[in-house]
Design a protein around this motif. Structure first.
Motif, PDB file in Angstrom:
ATOM      1  N   TRP A   1      17.413  29.683  81.003  1.00 40.28           N
ATOM      2  CA  TRP A   1      18.641  28.809  81.007  1.00 40.28           C
ATOM      3  C   TRP A   1      19.160  28.272  82.091  1.00 40.28           C
ATOM      4  O   TRP A   1      19.519  26.964  82.507  1.00 40.28           O
ATOM      5  CB  TRP A   1      19.921  29.354  79.959  1.00 40.28           C
ATOM      6  CG  TRP A   1      21.021  28.600  80.115  1.00 40.28           C
ATOM      7  CD1 TRP A   1      21.259  27.466  79.091  1.00 40.28           C
ATOM      8  CD2 TRP A   1      22.160  28.579  80.723  1.00 40.28           C
ATOM      9  NE1 TRP A   1      22.501  27.006  79.311  1.00 40.28           N
ATOM     10  CE2 TRP A   1      23.118  27.535  80.171  1.00 40.28           C
ATOM     11  CE3 TRP A   1      22.654  29.485  82.023  1.00 40.28           C
ATOM     12  CZ2 TRP A   1      24.612  27.630  81.004  1.00 40.28           C
ATOM     13  CZ3 TRP A   1      23.890  29.142  82.623  1.00 40.28           C
ATOM     14  CH2 TRP A   1      24.744  28.357  82.110  1.00 40.28           C
TER      15      TRP A   1
ATOM     16  N   TRP B   1      31.456  24.524  72.239  1.00 37.58           N
ATOM     17  CA  TRP B   1      30.402  25.569  72.322  1.00 37.58           C
ATOM     18  C   TRP B   1      28.881  25.021  72.569  1.00 37.58           C
ATOM     19  O   TRP B   1      27.955  26.052  72.570  1.00 37.58           O
ATOM     20  CB  TRP B   1      30.441  26.215  70.933  1.00 37.58           C
ATOM     21  CG  TRP B   1      30.238  25.229  69.830  1.00 37.58           C
ATOM     22  CD1 TRP B   1      31.262  24.390  69.389  1.00 37.58           C
ATOM     23  CD2 TRP B   1      28.946  24.977  68.990  1.00 37.58           C
ATOM     24  NE1 TRP B   1      30.373  23.655  68.249  1.00 37.58           N
ATOM     25  CE2 TRP B   1      29.002  24.095  68.326  1.00 37.58           C
ATOM     26  CE3 TRP B   1      27.888  25.697  69.441  1.00 37.58           C
ATOM     27  CZ2 TRP B   1      28.079  23.682  67.178  1.00 37.58           C
ATOM     28  CZ3 TRP B   1      26.614  25.396  68.578  1.00 37.58           C
ATOM     29  CH2 TRP B   1      26.916  24.328  67.747  1.00 37.58           C
TER      30      TRP B   1
ATOM     31  N   ARG C   1      27.483  23.569  75.041  1.00 38.60           N
ATOM     32  CA  ARG C   1      26.933  23.286  76.467  1.00 38.60           C
ATOM     33  C   ARG C   1      25.498  24.398  76.791  1.00 38.60           C
ATOM     34  O   ARG C   1      24.714  23.910  77.377  1.00 38.60           O
ATOM     35  CB  ARG C   1      27.834  23.699  77.661  1.00 38.60           C
ATOM     36  CG  ARG C   1      28.861  22.840  77.590  1.00 38.60           C
ATOM     37  CD  ARG C   1      28.497  21.275  78.212  1.00 38.60           C
ATOM     38  NE  ARG C   1      29.611  20.344  78.486  1.00 38.60           N
ATOM     39  CZ  ARG C   1      30.398  20.306  79.597  1.00 38.60           C
ATOM     40  NH1 ARG C   1      30.250  21.391  80.615  1.00 38.60           N
ATOM     41  NH2 ARG C   1      31.276  19.560  79.298  1.00 38.60           N
ATOM     42  N   PHE C   2      25.805  25.589  76.384  1.00 41.50           N
ATOM     43  CA  PHE C   2      24.533  26.224  76.433  1.00 41.50           C
ATOM     44  C   PHE C   2      23.310  25.746  75.778  1.00 41.50           C
ATOM     45  O   PHE C   2      22.142  25.604  76.511  1.00 41.50           O
ATOM     46  CB  PHE C   2      24.756  27.877  75.668  1.00 41.50           C
ATOM     47  CG  PHE C   2      23.550  28.784  75.993  1.00 41.50           C
ATOM     48  CD1 PHE C   2      23.522  29.384  77.189  1.00 41.50           C
ATOM     49  CD2 PHE C   2      22.793  29.009  74.882  1.00 41.50           C
ATOM     50  CE1 PHE C   2      22.499  30.541  77.228  1.00 41.50           C
ATOM     51  CE2 PHE C   2      21.795  29.927  75.229  1.00 41.50           C
ATOM     52  CZ  PHE C   2      21.612  30.702  76.460  1.00 41.50           C
TER      53      PHE C   2
ATOM     54  N   GLY D   1      18.617  33.937  78.836  1.00 41.68           N
ATOM     55  CA  GLY D   1      19.724  33.435  79.945  1.00 41.68           C
ATOM     56  C   GLY D   1      19.046  33.217  81.239  1.00 41.68           C
ATOM     57  O   GLY D   1      19.640  32.232  81.843  1.00 41.68           O
TER      58      GLY D   1
ATOM     59  N   TYR E   1      20.010  24.570  82.963  1.00 44.74           N
ATOM     60  CA  TYR E   1      21.522  24.194  83.171  1.00 44.74           C
ATOM     61  C   TYR E   1      21.610  23.242  84.283  1.00 44.74           C
ATOM     62  O   TYR E   1      22.267  22.341  84.376  1.00 44.74           O
ATOM     63  CB  TYR E   1      22.378  25.117  82.926  1.00 44.74           C
ATOM     64  CG  TYR E   1      23.630  24.815  83.381  1.00 44.74           C
ATOM     65  CD1 TYR E   1      24.513  24.261  82.380  1.00 44.74           C
ATOM     66  CD2 TYR E   1      24.356  25.219  84.497  1.00 44.74           C
ATOM     67  CE1 TYR E   1      25.692  24.008  82.297  1.00 44.74           C
ATOM     68  CE2 TYR E   1      25.976  24.811  84.716  1.00 44.74           C
ATOM     69  CZ  TYR E   1      26.631  24.185  83.693  1.00 44.74           C
ATOM     70  OH  TYR E   1      27.837  23.866  83.584  1.00 44.74           O
TER      71      TYR E   1
END
Length: 376
Positions: free
Chosen positions: A361, A291, A293-294, A358, A365
């Protein structure tokens, strides 16, 4: 997995808690509308504590933990470590000033005479500088005692020199006005009328040094033994005692983020310790990390992500999109024309903030996948 191994490698829990705090900072700084915010997502007006008031001190605490890991190889002050600390301090401070200048230029209000000198990044710079030098200069057994002395000095100053008043007579305000000038401070909203006040003021940097030092002490506890149970026990005990002391002290010294009071320092450091040890147990000991990674994407490049969020937010607030005879910003278009017709004001305001997280992110990422770490 033995946690002793993590002292030689990257402690994943540190990246995750950094990522959580940065994501939290981005969320509370970017609502769809500042008029419609759920209470837990607002800062306390003066005395008091909300979940939002935990975000920034958590990050500062983790900075202290990270200082221990990064400074382990230095046993004394020399040119190398001095240059390292000063270079990073200057870089952090310069980035903070640059972000402020960028915001003012984009909004057409830039003026050297009215430029805010201090701020979030600038406070991190000063806190890092003091905390890092103290970490190198002091034997580890004096970390807690030195932090206690700094907090005691600060509480005495606030107690005897109008440190708690919500007016222009506040000691922090008086010092900042004399040293920086009223035009370089923000305006604090008070019942008796607004007054110049810097929530990241110079005097309130003193407890921030203690804040970082408490984080450094927890970093020391993490690497002090290879026995996981003993490590967890020590950090939990530290967190509980610190948290209890902070809440007990608020009878004399109110919990106040803008003043960064001693009670606020202790409560937030205690809470951060307990949260960190929970993540260490779950992630680095039990290896339950699917859980994460985000948040890792935010945590491996935290300051870059914060700066990126700041810059994009400024650009999203510029009005340049023609829409039904008016000019809207990207933020107004998404919040007012897309989200508000579907949800109520507060829910749409929160959803905008989550969507914004988001968006930020995505580049984070991509950097994370390529193992690109942008450090100051």
């Amino acid at each position: 997995m033995n946690m002793a191994q993590t002292s030689n490698h990257r402690l994943l829990a540190l990246d995750v808690i950094r990522g959580i705090t940065i994501a939290g900072m981005i969320m509370v700084n970017n609502p769809g509308s500042w008029q419609y915010i759920y209470s837990p997502l607002q800062h306390s007006q003066w005395n008091g504590l909300t979940p939002t008031d935990l975000v920034y001190p958590f990050f500062m605490f983790i900075m202290g933990v990270a200082i221990h890991f990064s400074m382990q190889k230095f046993n004394r002050i020399d040119k190398r470590v001095t240059f390292k600390i000063i270079r990073r301090t200057v870089a952090l401070f310069a980035v903070g000033i640059s972000l402020e200048c960028f915001s003012n230029l984009c909004n057409g209000i830039f003026s050297w005479e009215n430029l805010r000198i201090l701020g979030v990044m600038q406070r991190l710079a000063l806190a890092y500088c003091g905390g890092a030098f103290l970490t190198i200069l002091l034997p580890k057994k004096y970390y807690l005692g030195t932090a206690g002395i700094l907090l005691l000095i600060y509480i005495i100053l606030l107690q005897y020199f109008n440190g708690y008043v919500h007016s222009a007579d506040n000691l922090i305000s008086v010092i900042d006005i004399k040293l920086l000038g009223a035009n370089h401070l923000t305006q604090e909203v008070a019942k008796g009328g607004n007054f110049p006040f810097e929530p990241e003021g110079l005097l309130s940097t003193i407890p921030c040094w203690a804040h970082v030092l408490l984080g450094t002490y927890v970093g020391y506890l993490i690497t002090s033994t290879s026995d996981n149970k003993e490590k967890i026990r020590k950090i939990v005990l530290f967190g509980i005692i610190t948290l209890f002391m902070g809440f007990l002290l608020q009878c004399l010294d109110p919990i106040n983020k803008k003043l960064w009071t001693t009670s606020y320092t202790l409560v937030t450091c205690g809470a951060a310790s307990l949260f960190l040890v929970l993540l260490i147990e779950v992630i680095d000991i039990r290896q339950q990390k699917k859980w994460t990674r985000f948040f890792e994407a935010f945590g491996v490049n935290p300051l870059f992500m914060y700066c990126l969020a700041w810059i994009v937010s400024v650009l999203f607030n510029l009005s340049f999109i023609p829409y039904e005879g008016q000019t809207l910003s990207i933020k107004a278009l998404v919040y007012q024309q897309v989200l508000q017709p579907v949800l109520d004001e507060k829910a749409s305001s929160l959803l905008y903030a989550l969507l914004y997280i988001g968006l930020i992110w995505i580049p984070g990422y991509l950097l994370y996948r390529r193992r690109i770490y942008i450090k100051l």
